[in-house]
Design a protein around this motif. Structure first.
Motif, PDB file in Angstrom:
ATOM      1  N   UNK A   1       0.838  -1.216   0.073  1.00 42.11           N
ATOM      2  CA  UNK A   1       0.157  -0.026  -0.069  1.00 42.11           C
ATOM      3  C   UNK A   1       0.924   1.084  -0.052  1.00 42.11           C
ATOM      4  N   UNK A   2       0.626   2.245  -0.676  1.00 44.19           N
ATOM      5  CA  UNK A   2       0.974   3.525  -0.720  1.00 44.19           C
ATOM      6  C   UNK A   2       0.105   4.732  -0.151  1.00 44.19           C
TER       7      UNK A   2
ATOM      8  N   UNK B   1       4.414   7.135   1.738  1.00 47.09           N
ATOM      9  CA  UNK B   1       4.783   6.194   2.322  1.00 47.09           C
ATOM     10  C   UNK B   1       4.285   5.018   1.819  1.00 47.09           C
ATOM     11  N   UNK B   2       5.186   4.064   1.965  1.00 48.91           N
ATOM     12  CA  UNK B   2       4.891   2.518   1.575  1.00 48.91           C
ATOM     13  C   UNK B   2       4.831   1.497   2.659  1.00 48.91           C
ATOM     14  N   UNK B   3       3.769   0.709   2.757  1.00 51.82           N
ATOM     15  CA  UNK B   3       3.637  -0.398   3.811  1.00 51.82           C
ATOM     16  C   UNK B   3       2.905  -1.494   3.383  1.00 51.82           C
ATOM     17  N   UNK B   4       3.259  -2.408   4.051  1.00 53.27           N
ATOM     18  CA  UNK B   4       2.386  -3.743   3.800  1.00 53.27           C
ATOM     19  C   UNK B   4       0.846  -3.676   4.543  1.00 53.27           C
ATOM     20  N   UNK B   5       0.729  -2.699   5.669  1.00 51.69           N
ATOM     21  CA  UNK B   5      -0.335  -3.079   6.520  1.00 51.69           C
ATOM     22  C   UNK B   5      -0.831  -1.568   6.412  1.00 51.69           C
ATOM     23  N   UNK B   6      -2.242  -1.407   6.056  1.00 56.29           N
ATOM     24  CA  UNK B   6      -2.889  -0.127   6.152  1.00 56.29           C
ATOM     25  C   UNK B   6      -3.241   0.518   7.245  1.00 56.29           C
ATOM     26  N   UNK B   7      -3.270  -0.302   8.460  1.00 53.12           N
ATOM     27  CA  UNK B   7      -3.396   0.330   9.756  1.00 53.12           C
ATOM     28  C   UNK B   7      -2.098   1.167  10.117  1.00 53.12           C
ATOM     29  N   UNK B   8      -1.003   0.489   9.955  1.00 58.78           N
ATOM     30  CA  UNK B   8       0.176   1.260  10.122  1.00 58.78           C
ATOM     31  C   UNK B   8       0.334   2.354   9.095  1.00 58.78           C
ATOM     32  N   UNK B   9       0.087   2.389   7.992  1.00 53.70           N
ATOM     33  CA  UNK B   9       0.278   3.388   7.053  1.00 53.70           C
ATOM     34  C   UNK B   9      -0.645   4.656   7.307  1.00 53.70           C
ATOM     35  N   UNK B  10      -1.934   4.338   7.698  1.00 58.42           N
ATOM     36  CA  UNK B  10      -2.936   5.553   8.371  1.00 58.42           C
ATOM     37  C   UNK B  10      -2.493   5.967   9.380  1.00 58.42           C
ATOM     38  N   UNK B  11      -1.779   5.220  10.558  1.00 59.66           N
ATOM     39  CA  UNK B  11      -1.448   5.946  11.811  1.00 59.66           C
ATOM     40  C   UNK B  11      -0.285   6.788  11.662  1.00 59.66           C
ATOM     41  N   UNK B  12       1.013   6.548  10.546  1.00 56.16           N
ATOM     42  CA  UNK B  12       1.799   7.220  10.376  1.00 56.16           C
ATOM     43  C   UNK B  12       1.287   8.592   9.592  1.00 56.16           C
ATOM     44  N   UNK B  13       0.527   8.524   8.740  1.00 55.60           N
ATOM     45  CA  UNK B  13       0.086   9.587   7.929  1.00 55.60           C
ATOM     46  C   UNK B  13      -0.852  10.527   8.996  1.00 55.60           C
ATOM     47  N   UNK B  14      -1.523   9.925  10.012  1.00 58.14           N
ATOM     48  CA  UNK B  14      -2.393  10.774  10.988  1.00 58.14           C
ATOM     49  C   UNK B  14      -1.271  11.368  11.768  1.00 58.14           C
ATOM     50  N   UNK B  15      -0.317  10.708  12.091  1.00 55.80           N
ATOM     51  CA  UNK B  15       0.620  11.519  13.089  1.00 55.80           C
ATOM     52  C   UNK B  15       1.279  12.687  12.372  1.00 55.80           C
TER      53      UNK B  15
END
Length: 97
Positions: free
Chosen positions: A2-3, A58-72
């Protein structure tokens, strides 16, 4: 895979030149990169003194982690006293896109 991307439209405070603009934008870009390990750059409004567009990816394999970092990242920009956050555009791209 996911990007996730963010695009921030910022109004800068008391900035009268492009040199002063750089002194505001550069630390923001560096802090986003250092704290969150994201790709970040000033992507628009380079010739305007009081406006800046900053892009984050950002690129990640987990949408939850991706959303959390973008929120931060978004919370960090919103908390900066020297800029006013006018708008944020967020996009998530997956393998199906």
């Amino acid at each position: 895979m996911y990007v996730g991307t963010l695009s921030f439209d910022l109004l800068l405070g008391d900035v009268r030149s492009l040199k002063e603009k750089r002194s505001v934008v550069r630390p923001i870009v560096a802090e986003l990169h250092r704290k969150f390990a994201v790709s970040v750059a000033e992507v628009g409004d380079q010739n305007l003194h009081r406006r800046a567009e900053i892009g984050v990816a950002m690129v990640s394999g987990d949408t939850g982690h991706l959303a959390e970092v973008l929120d931060r990242c978004e919370r960090m920009i919103a908390a900066r006293p020297e800029v006013e956050l006018l708008s944020v555009r967020r996009r998530l791209h997956g393998d199906d896109d």
